[in-house]
Structures are given as structure tokens and as C-alpha cells.
Design a protein around this motif. Sequence first.
Motif, PDB file in Angstrom:
ATOM      1  N   LEU A   1       0.708  -1.244   0.077  1.00 13.87           N
ATOM      2  CA  LEU A   1      -0.035  -0.083  -0.039  1.00 13.87           C
ATOM      3  C   LEU A   1       0.817   1.280   0.067  1.00 13.87           C
ATOM      4  N   GLY A   2       2.003   1.193   0.066  1.00  9.77           N
ATOM      5  CA  GLY A   2       3.003   2.313   0.327  1.00  9.77           C
ATOM      6  C   GLY A   2       3.496   2.628   1.640  1.00  9.77           C
ATOM      7  N   ASN A   3       4.663   3.235   1.575  1.00  9.59           N
ATOM      8  CA  ASN A   3       5.205   3.667   2.867  1.00  9.59           C
ATOM      9  C   ASN A   3       5.425   2.524   3.985  1.00  9.59           C
ATOM     10  N   ALA A   4       5.695   1.423   3.290  1.00  8.63           N
ATOM     11  CA  ALA A   4       5.931   0.034   4.014  1.00  8.63           C
ATOM     12  C   ALA A   4       4.559  -0.732   4.547  1.00  8.63           C
ATOM     13  N   TRP A   5       3.294  -0.130   4.318  1.00  5.73           N
ATOM     14  CA  TRP A   5       2.183  -0.688   4.752  1.00  5.73           C
ATOM     15  C   TRP A   5       1.794  -1.709   3.759  1.00  5.73           C
ATOM     16  N   VAL A   6       1.259  -2.719   4.331  1.00  7.24           N
ATOM     17  CA  VAL A   6       0.909  -4.040   3.611  1.00  7.24           C
ATOM     18  C   VAL A   6      -0.447  -4.492   3.950  1.00  7.24           C
ATOM     19  N   LEU A   7      -1.126  -4.905   2.834  1.00  8.79           N
ATOM     20  CA  LEU A   7      -2.448  -5.452   3.003  1.00  8.79           C
ATOM     21  C   LEU A   7      -2.338  -6.879   2.676  1.00  8.79           C
ATOM     22  N   SER A   8      -2.637  -8.126   3.555  1.00  7.27           N
ATOM     23  CA  SER A   8      -2.451  -9.638   3.137  1.00  7.27           C
ATOM     24  C   SER A   8      -3.601 -10.126   3.342  1.00  7.27           C
ATOM     25  N   GLY A   9      -3.867 -11.207   2.808  1.00 13.10           N
ATOM     26  CA  GLY A   9      -5.064 -12.407   2.912  1.00 13.10           C
ATOM     27  C   GLY A   9      -4.649 -13.650   2.497  1.00 13.10           C
ATOM     28  N   GLN A  10      -5.484 -14.520   3.351  1.00  8.92           N
ATOM     29  CA  GLN A  10      -5.062 -15.967   3.190  1.00  8.92           C
ATOM     30  C   GLN A  10      -6.533 -16.762   3.311  1.00  8.92           C
ATOM     31  N   ALA A  11      -6.845 -17.651   2.373  1.00  9.82           N
ATOM     32  CA  ALA A  11      -7.750 -18.567   2.279  1.00  9.82           C
ATOM     33  C   ALA A  11      -7.243 -19.978   2.029  1.00  9.82           C
ATOM     34  N   ILE A  12      -7.896 -20.770   3.180  1.00 10.30           N
ATOM     35  CA  ILE A  12      -7.541 -22.454   3.031  1.00 10.30           C
ATOM     36  C   ILE A  12      -8.753 -23.146   3.084  1.00 10.30           C
ATOM     37  N   PHE A  13      -9.221 -23.785   2.256  1.00 13.73           N
ATOM     38  CA  PHE A  13     -10.508 -24.667   1.981  1.00 13.73           C
ATOM     39  C   PHE A  13     -10.122 -26.097   1.690  1.00 13.73           C
TER      40      PHE A  13
END
Length: 217
Positions: free
Chosen positions: A74-86
Motif C-alpha cells: 500500500l506504500g510507505n511499508a504498509w501491507v494488506l494481506s489475505g489467506q484462504a484455506i479450504f
Amino acid sequence: MRHLRGLLALTLSTCLAMPALAEGDMGHDFQATLGYGRITANELVYSGAGDERLSHLIWEANTPVATLNARFDLGNAWVLSGQAIFSVNGRADMTDFDWLAPFAKGTSDHQWTDRSRHPDSQLDHYLDLELAAGRDFDLNEATRVNLHGGLKYTWVEWHARGGSYIYSENGFRDARGSFPDGEVGISYKQQRRTVFAGARSFGNKGTGGCRACSGLA
């Protein structure tokens, strides 16, 4: 008055995993993995203040597992992460232990009064979703760490079919028998929402590392 309290603990261990798709650039990373995992659930029922165990159901499944991971800068070292296990339609096994009056002399593992085994059980659904936001920090030239927090949602559903039993009806473990093949005897479904915080370390030249998390349901 008797009060019941239920507790379900879930664990997932992946025995074999193979990357099916991976993509990355300076702005995002995406990875899909196919594997074979073992899913275990311990369903416990207590009475009173919680020190008297009444029932313990052990669910186990060996099943193919798919994992999707995504990470966005996202810029300036900010991060959005996601995970899905099924996983769906996995072969499972369930054993149900009970400690019931008047024949229960204690609540240790070997003192059960009733036991049923269901080797023809099924894991109908297993879904684990995770969404987190955090910030990367450089520890040194080789290592960085991501501190993050987020939301986690787990949905699992099982069915136990057929099997055999040992019950205490007129005496201690005096009744033995079996259930019709294919007949659903016990079903369990749980949906759980959790808030969590954690940390994950990375090599500055790769995505490997370790992770530690704590959560609050």
C-alpha cells in the motif's frame, strides 16, 4: 442446575504442498498451493465450573487442501494481506467418549462409560479466511519483520456415519452393538470469528520466514 460448556480446538497440518501458481512484482504477490493435510478437531463438553468432563469427540480427516495467499503493497511499508484455506468432502474418522452417571468413577481417559467409533465419517467443509493489515520494519540488511493485526473466520462441518459402540446401560460397558452403515449419527458445525495480532519475519531477498500470532475469539 447443570451447566454445559463446549470447547472446539482445530488444528491443520499440511503433509505435502506443491505451488500451483505464483506471481509477484514490486506491488503485489499472489500464490496458490495444493497439498494434502490432516485436520483435527477436539470437541469437549464440561459441566459445572468446567472441571468435570462429560464428553470428548475427536474428529480427524486426511484430505486435499488448497491455500491461496495474497499480499499488496500500500506504500510507505504498509501491507494488506489475505489467506484462504479450504477443503471439501474429505474422508474422516470420529471417536466419541462419554463419562455419564451413575457408572462414571472419574473423568480420566481410561474411565469412559460410553464410546462410539465412526470410521466412515466425512469432513463436509473446512474454510479458513484471514485478512490482515500491517507494516514492514527492517531489522538489518538481511531481515525484515511485519507487524500486523486482522480478522479470521473459520467454518467447519462434519458428519459421523455408521460405526460401533460400547455403552453402559445396566452396568459398566455392558452393551455392545453397531449402527447401520451410512446412517448419520452425529453432526457438528461451527463458525468462529477471531481478532488476532502477530509478527512475521522475512528475508529481504525472499518471502521465507517464521510467524507468531495471538488471537481473541
